[in-house]
Motif scaffolding. Structure first.
Motif, mmCIF file in Angstrom:
data_model
loop_
_atom_site.group_PDB
_atom_site.id
_atom_site.type_symbol
_atom_site.label_atom_id
_atom_site.label_comp_id
_atom_site.label_asym_id
_atom_site.label_seq_id
_atom_site.Cartn_x
_atom_site.Cartn_y
_atom_site.Cartn_z
ATOM 1 N N THR A 54 12.038 62.784 40.884
ATOM 2 C CA THR A 54 10.963 62.789 39.879
ATOM 3 C C THR A 54 11.248 61.787 38.761
ATOM 4 O O THR A 54 10.336 61.098 38.283
ATOM 5 C CB THR A 54 10.783 64.198 39.288
ATOM 6 O OG1 THR A 54 10.376 65.086 40.338
ATOM 7 C CG2 THR A 54 9.739 64.209 38.189
ATOM 8 N N THR A 55 12.508 61.665 38.379
ATOM 9 C CA THR A 55 12.846 60.688 37.337
ATOM 10 C C THR A 55 12.528 59.271 37.813
ATOM 11 O O THR A 55 11.958 58.463 37.064
ATOM 12 C CB THR A 55 14.327 60.817 36.956
ATOM 13 O OG1 THR A 55 14.568 62.160 36.517
ATOM 14 C CG2 THR A 55 14.711 59.848 35.848
ATOM 15 N N ASN A 56 12.816 58.998 39.096
ATOM 16 C CA ASN A 56 12.444 57.686 39.665
ATOM 17 C C ASN A 56 10.933 57.512 39.615
ATOM 18 O O ASN A 56 10.425 56.457 39.241
ATOM 19 C CB ASN A 56 12.907 57.583 41.125
ATOM 20 C CG ASN A 56 14.417 57.485 41.263
ATOM 21 O OD1 ASN A 56 15.125 57.363 40.271
ATOM 22 N ND2 ASN A 56 14.903 57.536 42.500
ATOM 23 N N THR A 79 6.249 66.552 36.689
ATOM 24 C CA THR A 79 4.910 66.034 36.370
ATOM 25 C C THR A 79 3.856 66.877 37.080
ATOM 26 O O THR A 79 4.186 67.693 37.962
ATOM 27 C CB THR A 79 4.760 64.572 36.868
ATOM 28 O OG1 THR A 79 4.664 64.606 38.302
ATOM 29 C CG2 THR A 79 5.944 63.711 36.432
ATOM 30 N N VAL A 108 4.618 64.053 31.446
ATOM 31 C CA VAL A 108 5.959 64.470 31.832
ATOM 32 C C VAL A 108 6.380 65.681 31.003
ATOM 33 O O VAL A 108 6.278 65.672 29.780
ATOM 34 C CB VAL A 108 6.972 63.327 31.600
ATOM 35 C CG1 VAL A 108 8.370 63.748 32.051
ATOM 36 C CG2 VAL A 108 6.522 62.072 32.344
ATOM 37 N N VAL A 150 8.735 58.879 37.619
ATOM 38 C CA VAL A 150 8.257 58.658 36.236
ATOM 39 C C VAL A 150 8.524 57.218 35.793
ATOM 40 O O VAL A 150 7.698 56.579 35.150
ATOM 41 C CB VAL A 150 8.939 59.665 35.270
ATOM 42 C CG1 VAL A 150 8.720 59.285 33.818
ATOM 43 C CG2 VAL A 150 8.441 61.083 35.559
ATOM 44 N N HIS A 151 9.680 56.685 36.210
ATOM 45 C CA HIS A 151 10.055 55.323 35.805
ATOM 46 C C HIS A 151 9.579 54.248 36.770
ATOM 47 O O HIS A 151 9.855 53.058 36.560
ATOM 48 C CB HIS A 151 11.589 55.240 35.662
ATOM 49 C CG HIS A 151 12.107 55.969 34.451
ATOM 50 N ND1 HIS A 151 12.291 55.345 33.245
ATOM 51 C CD2 HIS A 151 12.443 57.267 34.258
ATOM 52 C CE1 HIS A 151 12.728 56.228 32.356
ATOM 53 N NE2 HIS A 151 12.825 57.397 32.950
ATOM 54 N N ARG A 152 8.920 54.658 37.843
ATOM 55 C CA ARG A 152 8.462 53.739 38.908
ATOM 56 C C ARG A 152 9.643 52.998 39.552
ATOM 57 O O ARG A 152 9.518 51.831 39.940
ATOM 58 C CB ARG A 152 7.413 52.756 38.369
ATOM 59 C CG ARG A 152 6.160 53.481 37.878
ATOM 60 C CD ARG A 152 5.017 52.537 37.490
ATOM 61 N NE ARG A 152 3.912 53.320 36.944
ATOM 62 C CZ ARG A 152 3.799 53.630 35.653
ATOM 63 N NH1 ARG A 152 4.739 53.241 34.780
ATOM 64 N NH2 ARG A 152 2.766 54.363 35.239
ATOM 65 N N PHE A 153 10.783 53.678 39.617
ATOM 66 C CA PHE A 153 11.941 53.187 40.376
ATOM 67 C C PHE A 153 11.655 53.596 41.815
ATOM 68 O O PHE A 153 11.521 54.788 42.120
ATOM 69 C CB PHE A 153 13.211 53.872 39.844
ATOM 70 C CG PHE A 153 14.499 53.382 40.437
ATOM 71 C CD1 PHE A 153 15.128 54.085 41.466
ATOM 72 C CD2 PHE A 153 15.104 52.223 39.963
ATOM 73 C CE1 PHE A 153 16.334 53.649 42.005
ATOM 74 C CE2 PHE A 153 16.313 51.776 40.489
ATOM 75 C CZ PHE A 153 16.928 52.496 41.517
ATOM 76 N N GLN A 210 -0.684 56.670 34.813
ATOM 77 C CA GLN A 210 -0.069 57.264 33.616
ATOM 78 C C GLN A 210 0.349 58.685 33.981
ATOM 79 O O GLN A 210 -0.357 59.366 34.721
ATOM 80 C CB GLN A 210 -1.137 57.298 32.515
ATOM 81 C CG GLN A 210 -0.616 57.692 31.155
ATOM 82 C CD GLN A 210 0.190 56.544 30.522
ATOM 83 O OE1 GLN A 210 -0.031 55.376 30.865
ATOM 84 N NE2 GLN A 210 1.122 56.884 29.638
ATOM 85 N N LYS A 211 1.524 59.145 33.517
ATOM 86 C CA LYS A 211 1.993 60.492 33.893
ATOM 87 C C LYS A 211 2.196 61.375 32.673
ATOM 88 O O LYS A 211 2.663 60.909 31.632
ATOM 89 C CB LYS A 211 3.297 60.375 34.666
ATOM 90 C CG LYS A 211 3.146 59.547 35.944
ATOM 91 C CD LYS A 211 4.480 59.254 36.595
ATOM 92 C CE LYS A 211 4.260 58.391 37.818
ATOM 93 N NZ LYS A 211 4.007 56.981 37.455
#
Ligand SMILES: O=P(O)(O)O[C@H]1[C@H](O)[C@@H](O)[C@@H](O)[C@@H](O)[C@@H]1O
Ligand code: MG
Ligand code: MG
Length: 309
Positions: free
Chosen positions: A95-97, A44, A33, A99-102, A30-31
């Motif tokens: 970082t966006t990846n 994060t 953000v 957070v989204h686990r991309f 869990q992050k």
């Protein structure tokens, strides 16, 4: 005699490996953000934790060295590059990846002396691909030598770029019209992985033929710019002129011809330099034969003049 920063590079690789284990452990968790410069510019605790881990390890071994770290700058540190040995760090690029686990997240570590990058490390954490280059000694991915595609014909190019975090009309209209004009050349296609460092390492490893962007920061690309050039690629300003690490504009390509083809159709939107200096027009005196001495004190509103050669 050229100093050999090989031992420094080895140390950088060892702490990048340590930092990767932190990123992998946090990837599924869990992050918390937070936002930075826009609703799309995320950070994060792991970004900050990895940067602190890297900087404290380096400080212990090299107490006189300086730092430009993305999250230190976000907390108020000044990103001015001096002649001192300086580590330029993006603890989590993408970082966006994250957070989204991309699954494309990179740690980018560059080392510069006298404002010249001596080595660069990009660890694509989920792929377990450790890219590195030392100036004059080639580029590698997991110890395998890298060469760009060398492509000259832009109509056969696969180009990577980034959407970035800007959400204002000027940036977005410039960015989308750049994509439109490139596709109309035509080119084979456009990709955006979500991390500038990995985008540029794809150019170095011939997975793509060029990367261009306006708005990324020095820490996003300092390491991968050296990796591209040590893999036989070229790195220029978005205008086609001389690359300037602090300008927030870049074209990294398989050949000068492809770089030129991109420079002819893409435009820059004005953005504040990383070092806060007044924006220089990307005029490379050699390229256009001008004897330029004064800096341009104001941003050229809208787009930069086309510098074609
Ligand atoms: O994930 P970051 O370290 O913030 O870097 C991102 C940047 O924020 C975004 O604007 C895009 O340029 C991406 O390509 C960067 O990797
Ligand atoms: Mg980044
Ligand atoms: Mg980052």
């Amino acid at each position: 005699v050229m100093a050999d920063w090989g031992k420094c590079l080895d140390f950088g690789v060892s702490i990048a490996r340590q930092a990767r284990t932190v990123v992998l452990d946090a990837f599924e968790a869990q992050k918390v953000v937070s936002l930075k410069t826009s609703p799309a510019d995320l950070v994060t605790e792991t970004d900050q934790g990895v940067e602190n881990l890297l900087i404290s390890a380096i400080k212990e071994k090299y107490p006189t060295h300086k730092f430009i770290g993305e999250e230190s700058v976000a907390a108020g540190a000044s990103p001015v590059l001096t002649d001192s040995p300086t580590w330029i760090i993006d603890p989590i690029d993408g970082t966006t990846n994250f957070v989204h686990r991309f699954p494309f997240v990179a740690i980018s570590i560059a080392f510069a002396v006298n404002k010249q990058t001596e080595f660069g490390i990009v660890y694509s954490c989920m792929e377990d691909k450790l890219y590195r280059a030392q100036r004059g000694k080639g580029a590698f991915c997991n110890d395998i030598p890298l060469r760009t595609s060398g492509l000259e014909d832009i109509t056969k190019a696969l180009v990577v770029t980034e959407i970035g975090t800007e959400r204002d009309d000027l940036s977005l209209s410039t960015l989308t019209s750049n994509i439109y004009r490139l596709l109309k050349i035509p080119i084979h296609g456009i990709r955006a992985v979500g991390t500038a460092a990995v985008d540029m390492c794809l150019v170095a490893s011939a997975g793509a033929d060029a990367y261009y962007h306006v708005g990324m920061h020095c820490w996003d690309i300092a390491a991968s710019a050296l990796i591209v050039s040590e893999a036989g690629g070229v790195v220029h300003d978005i205008s086609g002129g001389k690359f300037d690490l602090m300008s927030r504009r870049v074209i990294a390509a398989s050949s000068r011809t492809v770089a030129r083809g991109i420079a002819q159709v893409v435009e820059a939107f004005p953005c504040e330099r990383d070092d806060g200096l007044p924006d220089l027009l990307p005029l490379d005196p050699k390229v256009i034969g001008l004897n330029l001495t004064s800096r341009c004190s104001t941003l050229v509103q809208g787009t930069y003049p086309k510098l074609l050669w």
